[in-house]
Design an enzyme around this catalytic site. Sequence first.
Site, PDB file in Angstrom:
ATOM      1  N   ASP A  15      -4.809 -12.417   5.468  1.00 25.00           N
ATOM      2  CA  ASP A  15      -5.665 -12.289   6.650  1.00 25.00           C
ATOM      3  C   ASP A  15      -4.806 -11.975   7.868  1.00 25.00           C
ATOM      4  O   ASP A  15      -3.603 -11.712   7.748  1.00 25.00           O
ATOM      5  CB  ASP A  15      -6.489 -13.564   6.845  1.00 25.00           C
ATOM      6  CG  ASP A  15      -5.645 -14.811   7.058  1.00 25.00           C
ATOM      7  OD1 ASP A  15      -4.425 -14.703   7.334  1.00 25.00           O
ATOM      8  OD2 ASP A  15      -6.194 -15.921   6.952  1.00 25.00           O
ATOM      9  N   LEU A  16      -5.387 -12.021   9.038  1.00 22.37           N
ATOM     10  CA  LEU A  16      -4.696 -11.698  10.279  1.00 22.37           C
ATOM     11  C   LEU A  16      -3.486 -12.608  10.523  1.00 22.37           C
ATOM     12  O   LEU A  16      -2.506 -12.186  11.124  1.00 22.37           O
ATOM     13  CB  LEU A  16      -5.679 -11.787  11.451  1.00 22.37           C
ATOM     14  CG  LEU A  16      -5.206 -11.289  12.800  1.00 22.37           C
ATOM     15  CD1 LEU A  16      -4.809  -9.808  12.725  1.00 22.37           C
ATOM     16  CD2 LEU A  16      -6.297 -11.477  13.842  1.00 22.37           C
TER      17      LEU A  16
END
Length: 125
Positions: A15-16
Site C-alpha cells: 500500500d502507500l
Amino acid sequence: MAHEFTLRVYYEDTDLAGLVYYANYLKFIERARSEYVRELGIDQAAMKDGGLVFAVSRVEADYIQPAKYDDLLVVRTTITRKTAARLTLTQQVLRNDTRLFEAVVTIVCLDETGRPQRLPAGFRA
C-alpha cells in the site's frame, strides 16, 4: 504435517505505506492452499468438470506484524480438522520464522447447485 509455500512480496502487493495491503494476505494463503491441493494430487479443473468445486465458507484472520516490499515469506498450511464434507486449516504467513499473519479457514466442497458434497478422497485419506 504442514505444507509450506514460499513467495516474495512485490511492489504491487503493498500500500502507500510500503506495507502489504491487508487483503493480499488472503491472496497469499489462497495460492498456498491451491499448491497444497495440487501436491495432494487433486485436480481442481477435473473436479469442476465433474461438477464439484471448493469454496471458503469461513475465514478468521489475525494481522500480527506487517510484511514489506521484497520480504521473502513462507505460508505454512496445516489441516486442523476434517469431516466428510468440511476441512479446517490453519494458515500462517511467516518471515524468518516470525509470524506475521494467521488465519483459520474452513473449506467445503459444493456441487453445481451450491449444495455441500463429500470432500474428495485425497482429503479424506
